[in-house]
Write a protein that holds these residues in place. Structure first.
Motif, mmCIF file in Angstrom:
data_model
loop_
_atom_site.group_PDB
_atom_site.id
_atom_site.type_symbol
_atom_site.label_atom_id
_atom_site.label_comp_id
_atom_site.label_asym_id
_atom_site.label_seq_id
_atom_site.Cartn_x
_atom_site.Cartn_y
_atom_site.Cartn_z
ATOM 1 N N VAL A 196 0.863 -1.178 0.000
ATOM 2 C CA VAL A 196 0.000 0.000 0.000
ATOM 3 C C VAL A 196 0.899 1.226 0.000
ATOM 4 C CG1 VAL A 196 -1.683 1.328 1.290
ATOM 5 C CG2 VAL A 196 -1.822 -1.154 1.251
ATOM 6 N N VAL A 197 0.679 2.085 -0.927
ATOM 7 C CA VAL A 197 1.476 3.307 -0.991
ATOM 8 C C VAL A 197 0.633 4.462 -0.447
ATOM 9 C CG1 VAL A 197 2.715 4.898 -2.461
ATOM 10 C CG2 VAL A 197 2.665 2.464 -3.021
ATOM 11 N N THR A 198 1.112 5.046 0.583
ATOM 12 C CA THR A 198 0.390 6.149 1.207
ATOM 13 C C THR A 198 1.179 7.431 1.056
ATOM 14 O OG1 THR A 198 -0.479 4.613 2.844
ATOM 15 C CG2 THR A 198 -0.675 6.954 3.335
ATOM 16 N N THR A 199 0.542 8.435 0.583
ATOM 17 C CA THR A 199 1.217 9.721 0.400
ATOM 18 C C THR A 199 0.506 10.787 1.221
ATOM 19 O OG1 THR A 199 1.761 9.107 -1.870
ATOM 20 C CG2 THR A 199 1.958 11.430 -1.272
ATOM 21 N N TYR A 200 1.233 11.423 2.061
ATOM 22 C CA TYR A 200 0.672 12.482 2.888
ATOM 23 C C TYR A 200 1.076 13.806 2.276
ATOM 24 C CZ TYR A 200 -0.360 9.101 6.536
ATOM 25 O OH TYR A 200 -0.870 8.044 7.249
ATOM 26 N N GLU A 201 0.195 14.725 2.313
ATOM 27 C CA GLU A 201 0.494 16.040 1.752
ATOM 28 C C GLU A 201 0.019 17.109 2.721
ATOM 29 O OE1 GLU A 201 -0.724 16.486 -2.285
ATOM 30 O OE2 GLU A 201 -0.597 18.647 -2.196
ATOM 31 N N GLY A 202 0.918 17.934 3.102
ATOM 32 C CA GLY A 202 0.554 18.999 4.022
ATOM 33 C C GLY A 202 1.001 18.721 5.437
ATOM 34 N N LYS A 203 0.616 19.578 6.282
ATOM 35 C CA LYS A 203 1.056 19.472 7.661
ATOM 36 C C LYS A 203 -0.122 19.656 8.603
ATOM 37 C CE LYS A 203 3.234 22.979 9.010
ATOM 38 N NZ LYS A 203 4.307 23.962 8.934
ATOM 39 N N HIS A 204 -0.236 18.789 9.528
ATOM 40 C CA HIS A 204 -1.339 18.884 10.476
ATOM 41 C C HIS A 204 -1.166 20.134 11.346
ATOM 42 C CE1 HIS A 204 -3.401 15.125 9.723
ATOM 43 N NE2 HIS A 204 -2.248 14.514 9.664
ATOM 44 N N THR A 205 -2.239 20.770 11.582
ATOM 45 C CA THR A 205 -2.182 21.982 12.390
ATOM 46 C C THR A 205 -2.835 21.758 13.749
ATOM 47 O OG1 THR A 205 -4.280 22.708 11.469
ATOM 48 C CG2 THR A 205 -2.296 23.432 10.348
ATOM 49 N N HIS A 206 -2.958 20.529 14.062
ATOM 50 C CA HIS A 206 -3.638 20.220 15.328
ATOM 51 C C HIS A 206 -3.072 18.941 15.909
ATOM 52 C CE1 HIS A 206 -5.746 16.940 13.230
ATOM 53 N NE2 HIS A 206 -5.524 17.725 12.198
ATOM 54 N N LEU A 207 -3.504 18.653 17.080
ATOM 55 C CA LEU A 207 -3.048 17.439 17.725
ATOM 56 C C LEU A 207 -3.838 16.261 17.212
ATOM 57 C CD1 LEU A 207 -2.836 18.713 21.382
ATOM 58 C CD2 LEU A 207 -0.946 18.303 19.797
ATOM 59 N N SER A 208 -3.212 15.140 17.337
ATOM 60 C CA SER A 208 -3.902 13.942 16.920
ATOM 61 C C SER A 208 -5.125 13.702 17.792
ATOM 62 C CB SER A 208 -2.966 12.750 17.044
ATOM 63 O OG SER A 208 -3.720 11.573 16.924
#
Length: 303
Positions: A196-208
């Motif tokens: 499975v290829v997962t690509t994340y784009e951007g940056k989280h601006t909050h806590l998990s």
DNA sequence: CGGCTTTGACCCGCGC
DNA sequence: GCGCGGGTCAAAGCCG
């Protein structure tokens, strides 16, 4: 379009039962190709409570000339680590760290503005002349039977498209958090459906938002803001280090914010919170890996 | 009823 | 200019 046709005949992964977890390699974030940049392989187990047995089958090292390496990425929000093994790679849209950072910063601003406007516009009057700034991306391959891996954040699927030359569809997810523009793309490798290829784009601006079973709602997060609590359970440090050494050109430092760790970003995916940052000594010590991989395999992986 | 997934349509960039 | 493919939108439907 053919997409319709394809998607109709596409198998549903959600029907599959998670069983095998394992690792992977690096790939080209720009093209999306499974372009491995070096020989790496390894894994990380996370969220095992939901995934089945932790079976590690090391994937053969992928190889690809560094030149095929991407534009950049970093600063992106690498995932904490999905609930299955994985290997990650960072790509850079800029040739060097500095450029990468610039791109990232500018991109973020632009994206935010665009995003906001986009949301309100009903009939997608997308920018015409403006060149779409790409958010830094971070991708990794995971061998798992479940395509949407748990990474501590909540995602809303907003699209699915058939992938050319692949019987498997690509799914698009967006972080459900308001004001968080992080996106995630999940697709299966046509070469090896198990990957499975997962690509994340951007940056989280909050806590998990992830709430640990233990009750705590705060989980350690990597420098990109991804929950990394799980990472502490299984640390593929060797790989991380190896990758770092092999792919120095991929490095670029993300903004200090949301960056609890002070380690080079390339290792981000496999990153740990400060308290578990791998030490230099681990470069030689195979640590957990020794318990899992045969020595000859390790040799292959890190040579 | 709210949140999420599905899915067809649409937009845009890019290569030819 | 055209067609293709990637990415996104948004209405409809599903589910807890």
């Amino acid at each position: 379009m053919e997409e319709t046709k394809n998607s109709a005949g596409i198998p549903s992964f959600s029907d599959q039962v998670p069983t095998t977890l394992s690792s992977s390699g690096i790939f080209d974030l720009v093209s999306g190709d499974l372009a491995a940049t070096g020989s790496i392989g390894f894994m990380e187990l996370l969220g095992l409570e939901e995934l089945a047995p932790s079976i590690f089958d090391l994937l053969p090292p992928l190889s690809l000339p560094p030149t095929s390496l991407p534009e950049s990425s970093d600063a992106g929000n690498p995932p904490a680590t999905p609930n299955s093994s994985s290997i990650s790679s960072m790509s850079t849209e800029a040739a060097n760290e500095e450029q990468a950072r610039e791109v990232v910063e500018e991109g973020e601003v632009v994206e935010e503005q665009e995003e906001q406007g986009k949301i309100k516009k009903q009939s997608k009057p997308k920018k015409k002349n403006q060149k779409k700034e790409r958010q830094p991306r971070f991708a990794f391959m995971t061998k798992s039977e479940v395509d949407h891996l748990e990474d501590g954040y909540r995602w809303r699927k907003y699209g699915q498209k058939a992938v050319k030359n692949s019987p498997y569809p690509r799914s698009y997810y967006r972080c459900t958090s308001a004001m968080c523009n992080v996106k995630k793309r999940v697709e299966r490798s046509s070469d090896d459906p198990a990957i499975v290829v997962t690509t994340y784009e951007g940056k989280h601006t909050h806590l998990s938002p992830v709430v640990h079973r233990s009750g705590s709602s705060v989980v350690p997060r990597d420098r990109f803001g991804f929950a990394s609590a799980n990472a502490a359970n299984f640390l593929p440090m060797q790989i991380t280090q190896a990758h770092y050494q092999q792919q120095p050109y991929l490095l670029s430092l993300p903004p200090p914010s949301l960056n609890p760790c002070s380690v080079p970003s390339t290792a981000s995916l496999l990153q740990y919170p400060p308290y578990c940052t791998p030490s230099a000594s681990l470069l030689r010590d195979h640590g957990l890996l020794q318990d899992i991989l045969p020595s000859d395999v390790r040799k292959e992986e890190y040579k």
